[in-house]
Motif scaffolding. Sequence first.
Motif, PDB file in Angstrom:
ATOM      1  N   ASN A  12      -1.237   2.673  -1.675  1.00 26.60           N
ATOM      2  CA  ASN A  12      -2.071   2.020  -0.420  1.00 26.60           C
ATOM      3  C   ASN A  12      -2.727   0.535  -0.460  1.00 26.60           C
ATOM      4  N   PRO A  13      -2.319  -0.422  -0.063  1.00 25.58           N
ATOM      5  CA  PRO A  13      -3.422  -1.450  -0.500  1.00 25.58           C
ATOM      6  C   PRO A  13      -4.139  -1.130   0.426  1.00 25.58           C
ATOM      7  N   ASN A  23      -3.677   6.657  -4.891  1.00 27.60           N
ATOM      8  CA  ASN A  23      -4.258   5.357  -5.625  1.00 27.60           C
ATOM      9  C   ASN A  23      -3.909   5.317  -7.466  1.00 27.60           C
ATOM     10  N   TYR A  26      -1.276   2.547  -8.800  1.00 27.64           N
ATOM     11  CA  TYR A  26      -2.195   1.456  -8.770  1.00 27.64           C
ATOM     12  C   TYR A  26      -3.211   1.381  -9.862  1.00 27.64           C
ATOM     13  N   HIS A  42      -0.536 -12.505  -6.112  1.00 20.90           N
ATOM     14  CA  HIS A  42       0.168 -11.590  -4.785  1.00 20.90           C
ATOM     15  C   HIS A  42       1.188 -12.960  -3.567  1.00 20.90           C
ATOM     16  N   ASP A  49       1.802  -7.393  -5.263  1.00 25.80           N
ATOM     17  CA  ASP A  49       0.553  -8.560  -6.089  1.00 25.80           C
ATOM     18  C   ASP A  49       1.802  -8.566  -7.340  1.00 25.80           C
ATOM     19  N   LYS A  75       1.905  -3.525  -7.286  1.00 24.21           N
ATOM     20  CA  LYS A  75       1.216  -3.276  -6.627  1.00 24.21           C
ATOM     21  C   LYS A  75       1.575  -3.485  -5.196  1.00 24.21           C
ATOM     22  N   ARG A  77       2.720  -4.178  -1.687  1.00 22.70           N
ATOM     23  CA  ARG A  77       1.190  -4.014  -0.786  1.00 22.70           C
ATOM     24  C   ARG A  77       1.705  -4.015   0.739  1.00 22.70           C
ATOM     25  N   SER A  83       7.394   2.181  -0.351  1.00 25.72           N
ATOM     26  CA  SER A  83       7.013   1.236  -1.395  1.00 25.72           C
ATOM     27  C   SER A  83       8.038   0.539  -1.923  1.00 25.72           C
TER      28      SER A  83
END
Length: 201
Positions: A12-13, A23, A26, A42, A49, A75, A77, A83
């Motif tokens: 999760n961002p 995460n 990530y 980004h 990202d 990753k 956003r 996702s």
Amino acid sequence: MGNAWLVVGLGNPGRSYAAHRHNAGYLVVEDLAGRAPVGFTHSLRLGADVAQTRLTASGDLGGVGDQAAKVVLMKSRTYMNDSGRAVERVAGYFGIKPESVVAVHDELDLDPGRIRLKFGGGDNGHNGLKSIRRHLGTGDFYRVRIGIGRPPGSQAPADYVLTGVPTAERESFDVDIARAGDAVLTLLSQGLEAAQNEFNS
């Protein structure tokens, strides 16, 4: 070795989620980017990202030339449950087929310290995998599963995955993240069977 790979770190961002167990994906792609070393850019259009590097035949990142396979690290956003939308966009933009996608994610049903690699299969209730399957139209992509174990006592799984790793467990968790990064590189350079033989536990 494939011509191009997409390694997706699920999570999760945002700073509030950065240290959560959920995460783990990530953290693995961030670890890989640091090895290259390359930075993430980004992209509003892609909703992710993204960092690009190349992998040598010996499994080292930062390779150059046409003989080194392209590796795209990403990753999303969007949040975990959506996702797949960003995965679809990034894969389409770079022309990467589902069978060259590697999803790296946390796994409740594996004890901490354990890693499993596989191709295809079910989603085991993981919403990030469900979203990727839905948007790619197939479950035929690689998965690197990082064990985080089940929550203690009566704590709800959703609460457990969205909490930070305790200080006492952080060092071993960081080791798990680095090993998962090693597993990804072995998968990309030597194939699934070699990676399973070395890392599946």
